[in-house]
Enzyme design. Structure first.
Site, short mmCIF file in Angstrom:
data_model
loop_
_atom_site.label_atom_id
_atom_site.label_comp_id
_atom_site.label_asym_id
_atom_site.label_seq_id
_atom_site.Cartn_x
_atom_site.Cartn_y
_atom_site.Cartn_z
N HIS A 1 1.61 3.74 -5.04
CA HIS A 1 1.30 2.65 -4.12
C HIS A 1 0.19 1.77 -4.71
CE1 HIS A 1 0.31 0.99 -0.01
NE2 HIS A 1 -0.88 0.89 -0.59
N GLU A 2 -0.87 2.39 -5.21
CA GLU A 2 -1.99 1.64 -5.77
C GLU A 2 -1.60 0.94 -7.08
OE1 GLU A 2 -4.41 1.09 -3.94
OE2 GLU A 2 -4.02 2.64 -2.44
N HIS B 1 0.15 -2.18 -6.21
CA HIS B 1 -0.76 -3.29 -5.90
C HIS B 1 -1.18 -4.01 -7.17
CE1 HIS B 1 -1.35 -3.12 -1.63
NE2 HIS B 1 -1.86 -1.91 -1.61
#
Length: 245
Positions: free
Chosen positions: A96-97, A100
């Site tokens: 997820h990070e 980003h």
């Protein structure tokens, strides 16, 4: 615009200072080796440079990514998440990070904030000028009405305009969740969000300046939900369940 740009350029240094993150230069144990190896694989799959990897001393389960350059970013995870989440869940959160970073969310968010701030200042001065000249009939330069109206308009417009920034911030979380499912696993991402639901009463230990970049920012209802950086966890879980392969 200049202020947003400076904040973006300093974002890594600010993150390291405010969260007291410990950067893993040389893994000291198997856990740190796994963490670095996992992010290295995900960064390669995402087509970005290897981020710095760190652990910050918070018992709240959280993680964040930041940095002005997608090839020189920082990805950090909390000690609490490493202690309580299983590795499939952590891998999805790391994905997820990394998502980003790969999507350039930090840069885009800073640009949107800068544009919004610029328009707020510009429109506030137009409103102040109009009130001063049209309503107060001041013909001798800029009167006190201009300055008072401009200040009031900046406050009101800034509050209204911030909803645009928060809306974008919430939308980018869905795309990052998809990245977590892709670089980790869909079930791992869902399980991580469900675990975060169970821990939703734990106070957010990230500094205010970093909460937009965490995995979650806590729960807000009603009108307050317009001013939150993350959508409700139940909406994110439902979106993952409906995601097409």
């Amino acid at each position: 615009m200049l202020g947003s740009g400076i904040s973006l350029l300093l974002s890594k240094k600010i993150a390291k200072w405010t969260t007291k993150v410990e950067i893993i230069d040389e893994p000291r144990n198997e856990r740190e080796q796994w963490l670095v190896r996992t992010i290295e694989e995900q960064a390669r799959d995402a087509g970005i440079g290897m981020p710095e990897v760190g652990i910050f001393p918070a018992q709240q389960a959280n993680a964040f990514a930041t940095g002005a350059n997608r090839n020189k970013a920082l990805v950090a995870v909390s000690e609490g998440m490493l202690q309580r989440f299983d590795r499939e869940e952590i891998k999805a959160v790391l994905g997820h990070e990394v998502g980003h970073v790969a999507n350039g969310d930090m840069i885009t968010l800073a640009l949107i904030q800068g544009v919004v701030n610029t328009f707020v200042m510009f429109l506030a001065r137009i409103i102040g000028f109009a009130v001063d000249r049209v309503i107060l009939k001041n013909e001798q330069g800029l009167g006190i009405g201009y300055f008072i109206t401009t200040i009031a308009a900046e406050i009101v417009l800034a509050i209204l305009a911030s909803t645009i920034v928060f809306w974008f911030s919430r939308r980018r979380e869905f795309y990052a969740d998809e990245a977590g499912a892709r670089f980790g696993s869909r079930q791992g991402m869902i399980a991580a969000l469900q675990r975060l639901q169970k821990e939703s009463e734990v106070p957010n230990q990230l500094p205010d300046s970093m909460q937009a970049f965490g995995i979650t920012s806590g729960k807000k209802k009603g009108f307050k939900s317009l001013f939150t950086t993350h959508p409700p966890l139940e909406e994110r879980i439902e979106a993952l369940r409906n995601m097409t392969d």
